[in-house]
Design an enzyme around this catalytic site. Structure first.
Site, PDB file in Angstrom:
ATOM      1  N   SER A  75       0.792  -1.232   0.000  1.00 14.22           N
ATOM      2  CA  SER A  75       0.000   0.000   0.000  1.00 14.22           C
ATOM      3  C   SER A  75       0.824   1.282   0.000  1.00 14.22           C
ATOM      4  CB  SER A  75      -0.958   0.014   1.202  1.00 14.22           C
ATOM      5  OG  SER A  75      -2.044  -0.850   0.961  1.00 14.22           O
ATOM      6  N   LYS A  78       0.057   3.764  -2.736  1.00 14.61           N
ATOM      7  CA  LYS A  78      -0.969   4.814  -2.630  1.00 14.61           C
ATOM      8  C   LYS A  78      -0.353   6.203  -2.513  1.00 14.61           C
ATOM      9  CE  LYS A  78      -4.592   1.897  -0.542  1.00 14.61           C
ATOM     10  NZ  LYS A  78      -3.920   0.608  -0.473  1.00 14.61           N
ATOM     11  N   ASP A 168      -8.298 -12.982  -2.139  1.00 21.41           N
ATOM     12  CA  ASP A 168      -8.764 -11.674  -1.667  1.00 21.41           C
ATOM     13  C   ASP A 168     -10.134 -11.315  -2.231  1.00 21.41           C
ATOM     14  OD1 ASP A 168      -6.471 -11.146  -0.172  1.00 21.41           O
ATOM     15  OD2 ASP A 168      -5.454 -10.141  -1.829  1.00 21.41           O
ATOM     16  N   SER A 319      -6.051   3.283   4.318  1.00 19.06           N
ATOM     17  CA  SER A 319      -5.496   2.505   3.202  1.00 19.06           C
ATOM     18  C   SER A 319      -6.608   1.884   2.356  1.00 19.06           C
ATOM     19  CB  SER A 319      -4.547   1.420   3.721  1.00 19.06           C
ATOM     20  OG  SER A 319      -3.626   1.045   2.736  1.00 19.06           O
ATOM     21  N   ASN A 320      -7.467   2.742   1.812  1.00 21.22           N
ATOM     22  CA  ASN A 320      -8.644   2.280   1.081  1.00 21.22           C
ATOM     23  C   ASN A 320      -8.282   1.931  -0.363  1.00 21.22           C
ATOM     24  OD1 ASN A 320     -11.127   2.487  -0.588  1.00 21.22           O
ATOM     25  ND2 ASN A 320     -12.081   2.979   1.374  1.00 21.22           N
ATOM     26  N   ASN A 321      -8.385   0.658  -0.704  1.00 19.80           N
ATOM     27  CA  ASN A 321      -7.992   0.184  -2.034  1.00 19.80           C
ATOM     28  C   ASN A 321      -8.939   0.646  -3.134  1.00 19.80           C
ATOM     29  OD1 ASN A 321      -5.795  -1.128  -0.962  1.00 19.80           O
ATOM     30  ND2 ASN A 321      -6.706  -3.157  -1.017  1.00 19.80           N
ATOM     31  N   THR A 432       1.802   3.145   5.621  1.00 19.95           N
ATOM     32  CA  THR A 432       2.138   1.746   5.853  1.00 19.95           C
ATOM     33  C   THR A 432       1.775   0.915   4.626  1.00 19.95           C
ATOM     34  OG1 THR A 432      -0.036   1.385   6.825  1.00 19.95           O
ATOM     35  CG2 THR A 432       1.766   1.936   8.343  1.00 19.95           C
ATOM     36  N   GLY A 433       2.325  -0.280   4.568  1.00 19.25           N
ATOM     37  CA  GLY A 433       1.957  -1.218   3.522  1.00 19.25           C
ATOM     38  C   GLY A 433       2.205  -2.629   4.021  1.00 19.25           C
ATOM     39  N   SER A 434       1.284  -3.543   3.710  1.00 14.53           N
ATOM     40  CA  SER A 434       1.443  -4.904   4.216  1.00 14.53           C
ATOM     41  C   SER A 434       0.690  -5.899   3.353  1.00 14.53           C
ATOM     42  CB  SER A 434       0.920  -4.988   5.653  1.00 14.53           C
ATOM     43  OG  SER A 434       1.108  -6.272   6.181  1.00 14.53           O
TER      44      SER A 434
END
Length: 485
Positions: A75, A78, A168, A319-321, A432-434
């Site tokens: 993420s 973004k 997912d 963190s809205n995809n 952040t990203g995960s």
């Protein structure tokens, strides 16, 4: 996000507790040798890590470790999508949803088709569709003699990003992308429904289930019961809207989960037909999905989103995809008249070139970072962070980033539990990203001398769970907050 206790005695200091993301006390100053020591943590054995730290004003490099190695950013991508959107679309850009007709009014009758046209708004909620129906009713319309057409052609029909993981598919963060969609909440998890299960006190009895917004677009296969074991789960069967509930939920407890739907445009159709019926408006024609509104159609009612400079707060904090993918396709529509991910990626590349950056140094295929085909280095991210700091919209973008240790959900976002009680609390602004085997943290932090730094740390191919990697990230951020030269 999982937070656990972590203790390590082989670094420069001893970690106390990371249950709430706190950090141990550290020596008064940090140096490049400090970061070298942190990156030697056993949790990173066999992993690939890219790190870069720079002075935010001068751009001078203060530390680097594999800075040009391209890795999966998750993420952190973004950062790129939202910065480009602020440039390409502009801070005041608003998404729109329109109700149109090419017909004529004859008293309470509308002779002709009624079009619900989506222009990509991922923030539209059922109440907004109800308001559109109410606006039509306020004009005296009680009957539509033509078809009800749901126009989602502003974006293409590709519902998922390139190489998104199949497991997912039913999750809220893997929801399908449509120009005409609906969100069940103020977090704007578009393309999903909220499914609430409640377990009765009596063990072995079926759980009760409620879906919001209420709709018959999905079907339930409920095998979940009240009982011990915490094994309750819900999935959507591929290619359908059959929601399968299974396992046990503790007696007297409830579970709330957001589950994506198959074909969100069809969900909007179901809900908008409800909204029209609530207003006493009858449609005599057919339901038509995916046809374009004619250029001669007249706008009867319209809903607009908040401006982009406000929308980036829930997008980046949480963190809205789906919001990220909508922005990518909206950029493609504006720059190339094509609501596709590819056109959006080209628009991002154009933004980078205008900043003097080389888009050939990275690979981008979606807007959210959910694809493992995205590849970005820590140097590219720090280049981006430096470039954004020179933009007129920077403060809005900077404040939209998660802020470490701030308990308010729409301030701290995905960093609200991390680095509490440390020099990085309310100091670190970072994304952040995960995903499995991937963790990233990139942003801004002020050091011991009051100097703002930009940094990026991307870790790939580790085999531990995420908690030890986040612990290292926390220590790196803490070291930067106490950097002294």
């Amino acid at each position: 996000m999982h937070f656990g206790r972590w203790l390590h005695t082989g670094t420069l200091w001893v970690g106390l507790s990371f249950l709430l993301g706190g950090c141990a006390s550290v020596s008064p100053t940090s140096t490049p040798a400090t970061l070298d020591h942190l990156l030697a943590d056993p949790a990173l054995n066999g992993a690939t890590v890219s790190v870069m730290v720079r002075d935010a004003r001068s751009g001078t490099t203060l530390y680097q470790h594999n800075p040009r190695t391209r890795l999966i950013p998750a993420s952190n991508l973004k950062l790129l999508t939202t910065a480009a959107a602020m440039d390409v679309l502009g801070p005041q850009y608003r998404f729109s949803t329109q109700l149109l007709s090419n017909g004529t009014r004859q008293g309470e009758r509308l002779s002709g088709n009624l079009y619900l046209r989506g222009l990509g708004d991922p923030t539209t909620q059922f109440a907004d569709y109800q308001a559109l129906a109410a606006q039509l009713a306020s004009q005296g319309v009680r009957q539509v003699q033509g078809d009800l057409v749901f126009d989602d052609t502003w974006f293409d029909a590709e519902r998922l990003g390139v190489d998104w993981s199949q497991d997912d598919e039913s999750t809220y963060y893997g929801a399908q992308i449509s120009a005409l969609t609906v969100s069940p909440n103020s977090d704007f998890d578009a393309g999903t429904l909220l499914v609430t299960a409640r377990a009765p006190v009596a063990v072995g009895q079926p759980v009760s289930v409620a879906v919001s917004p209420a709709t018959d677009y999905v079907q339930l296969s409920n095998r979940a019961v009240s009982g011990a074991g915490n094994s309750y789960a819900i999935t959507r069967q591929h290619g359908t809207n059959l929601l399968q509930l299974s396992g046990a939920l503790a007696p007297g407890k409830q579970s709330r989960q957001w589950v994506s739907v198959w074909e969100p445009t069809q969900l909007v159709a179901n809900l908008f037909e409800q909204a029209l019926a609530q207003q006493g408006i009858q449609v005599l024609g057919r339901r038509v999905i995916g046809a374009s509104s004619p250029a001669t159609a007249t706008v009867l009612a319209e809903h607009q989103s908040a401006p982009l400079q406000e929308l980036i707060t829930p997008l980046l904090k949480l963190s809205n995809n789906n919001m990220s993918e909508a922005l990518l396709k909206a950029m493609g529509r504006k720059t190339a008249n094509a609501g596709t991910a590819a056109a959006g990626v080209a628009a991002v590349a154009g933004f980078l070139q205008r900043q003097g950056l080389d888009p050939a140094t990275l690979s981008q295929v979606d807007g959210s970072g959910l694809s493992r085909r995205n590849l970005v280095s820590s140097q590219t991210f720090t280049d981006l962070l430096l470039a954004t700091s020179r933009q007129p919209w920077f403060e809005a973008w900077y404040n939209a980033l998660p802020i470490a240790g701030n308990a308010d959900r729409m301030t701290g976002g995905s960093l609200r539990y991390r680095l509490r009680g440390s020099a990085a609390e309310n100091n670190l602004h970072a994304k952040t990203g995960s995903m499995a085997g991937v963790s990233s943290l990139s942003g801004y932090i002020t050091d011991a001398n009051g100097r703002r730094l930009v940094f990026s740390m991307i870790s790939n191919n580790y085999v531990s769970d995420a908690a030890p990697i986040r612990a290292v990230e926390n220590r790196v951020a803490l070291a930067l907050s106490q950097w002294h030269e």
